[in-house]
Design an enzyme around this catalytic site. Structure first.
Site, short mmCIF file in Angstrom:
data_model
loop_
_atom_site.label_atom_id
_atom_site.label_comp_id
_atom_site.label_asym_id
_atom_site.label_seq_id
_atom_site.Cartn_x
_atom_site.Cartn_y
_atom_site.Cartn_z
N SER A 90 -0.42 -0.28 -1.64
CA SER A 90 -1.13 -1.36 -2.31
C SER A 90 -2.56 -1.59 -1.86
O SER A 90 -3.25 -2.46 -2.41
CB SER A 90 -0.34 -2.65 -2.17
OG SER A 90 0.79 -2.62 -3.01
N TYR A 187 3.54 -12.56 -5.28
CA TYR A 187 3.04 -11.19 -5.30
C TYR A 187 3.83 -10.36 -6.31
O TYR A 187 5.05 -10.28 -6.25
CB TYR A 187 3.16 -10.58 -3.91
CG TYR A 187 2.44 -9.27 -3.74
CD1 TYR A 187 1.10 -9.24 -3.38
CD2 TYR A 187 3.10 -8.07 -3.96
CE1 TYR A 187 0.43 -8.04 -3.23
CE2 TYR A 187 2.43 -6.86 -3.81
CZ TYR A 187 1.10 -6.85 -3.44
OH TYR A 187 0.44 -5.66 -3.30
N SER A 188 3.12 -9.75 -7.25
CA SER A 188 3.77 -8.94 -8.28
C SER A 188 2.94 -7.71 -8.58
O SER A 188 1.79 -7.81 -9.04
CB SER A 188 3.96 -9.74 -9.57
OG SER A 188 4.48 -8.93 -10.61
N ASN A 189 3.51 -6.55 -8.36
CA ASN A 189 2.81 -5.30 -8.64
C ASN A 189 2.50 -5.13 -10.12
O ASN A 189 1.57 -4.41 -10.49
CB ASN A 189 3.65 -4.13 -8.14
CG ASN A 189 3.75 -4.12 -6.63
OD1 ASN A 189 2.76 -3.94 -5.95
ND2 ASN A 189 4.94 -4.34 -6.11
N GLY A 323 -0.53 -1.84 2.72
CA GLY A 323 0.08 -1.03 1.67
C GLY A 323 1.27 -0.28 2.18
O GLY A 323 1.29 0.17 3.33
#
Length: 368
Positions: A90, A187-189, A323
């Site tokens: 990330s 938090y959302s990808n 990440g």
């Protein structure tokens, strides 16, 4: 990719190998400064928490040092390369956010415009979700990686499966919103998969092409890339491991397309340092856009528009991202004056209680 530790996360694992080269025997690391001593202790702690290897790059007041610990291949004495490539998970989001904020400065994108202006019909709630909400994780979009089999041995079933951005968005939009857009933070990808699609729609070129044209090529980041369907990491690199039933499995080769614009890039600590330096000194973003990047509020868990704040024990605040992707955990942080920076790659099979140990490397590098 689930917690803020995974706020750079597509999940766990790690170690290392100079692929295609003869590995060197590991040598003891002799820190030359107090900062080096603190970093060495932090690396020792992360090894004690299950990591196989670690490489760290630190810069303090113009002086740069690198350090490694552990081994590059599980069960061998081979040293971790201090210039090895790794999957950055990330930390990719910082590159996406930088491109988006450049497009804002160019007046091609408006931060507070609805996503439906740029991607009509993609999101059921696209009229109420703004670009800013995507960048700051306040959209309410369900995190698609929570629907993927990423835990333990389940990941092996999708290890080489390619995914398209539309498939990943569909995984998210098949579930209800976690909350009304703009009313909370999670938090959302999914947010960054959508932003990658938005970059392509606005520019007519893929997000990784824009990242290369706007960031990595001008800065001379020659070791940084998006895989473009390749399952390999260019040499030199350490091998990465993912725990399966408590046993580390080598997952160095995998298809990272399920990470996409949310987390599939490859880089090195030296290249990430070039990026952080250019981000802070104004070569990539003007002051107004950098202020947006670091515009965390109390209700956003310290997250700005593509980076988050780490409040260190010595009172200094560092901005950056973490990440994770099966095999590798990455850290990249800098103070806003650029005087103290750090980048690290951990190759691991880290346990569930390893977050403090991982962020201990950030604290040691920034504080000394």
């Amino acid at each position: 990719m689930r917690s803020r530790f995974a706020a750079g996360a597509l999940a766990v694992a790690v170690t290392a190998l100079l692929a295609g080269a003869t590995p060197a025997l590991a040598q003891p690391q002799a820190p030359a400064t107090a900062t080096g001593t603190a970093v060495q202790q932090a690396m020792d702690r992360i090894l004690a928490n299950g990591a196989v290897g670690v490489q760290v790059r630190t810069t303090r007041d113009g002086r740069t040092a690198t350090a490694t610990a552990g081994s590059s291949v599980l069960g061998t004495p081979w040293a971790v390369p201090d210039d090895g490539r790794f999957r950055i998970g990330s930390v990719t989001k910082m590159f996406i956010a930088t491109v988006l904020l450049q497009l804002v400065e160019e007046e091609r994108v408006e931060l507070d415009a609805p996503v439906s202006r740029y991607l009509p019909g993609l999101l059921p709630d696209g009229d109420t979700i703004t670009v800013r909400m995507l960048l700051q994780h306040t959209s309410g979009l369900y995190n698609y990686t929570d629907a993927l089999p990423l835990d333990d041995g389940e990941f092996l079933a999708i290890r080489f499966r390619p995914y398209t951005p539309h498939e990943l968005v569909d995984l998210s939009t098949s579930r209800p919103l976690d909350f009304a857009p703009g009313t909370d933070w999670a938090y959302s990808n999914t947010n960054y998969i959508v932003l990658g699609m938005l970059i392509e729609k606005v520019t007519g070129r893929s997000w990784d092409t824009e990242v290369a044209a706007r960031i990595t090529t001008p800065l001379g980041m020659l070791a940084t890339s998006a895989p473009r369907g390749s399952v390999f990491i260019p040499a030199p690199h350490a091998r990465g491991y993912h725990p399966v039933a408590g046993v580390p499995v080598d997952t160095t080769e995998l298809d990272p397309s399920w990470g996409g614009a949310a987390g599939e890039m490859i880089s090195t600590t030296a290249d990430l340092d070039l990026f952080l330096t250019a981000l802070i000194d104004g070569r990539l973003l003007r002051s107004a856009q950098l202020a947006e990047l670091t515009s965390a509020k109390p209700d956003t868990d310290g997250y700005g528009l593509g980076a988050f704040a780490r409040n260190t024990p010595c009172g200094l605040t560092a901005w950056g991202h973490s990440g994770g992707i099966p095999g590798y955990t990455t850290l990249a942080f800098t103070t806003l004056d650029g005087s103290r920076r750090m980048e690290a790659s951990v190759t691991n099979g880290l346990g569930p209680d390893s977050e403090d140990a991982v962020y201990g490397i950030v604290d040691a590098a920034i504080c000394g």
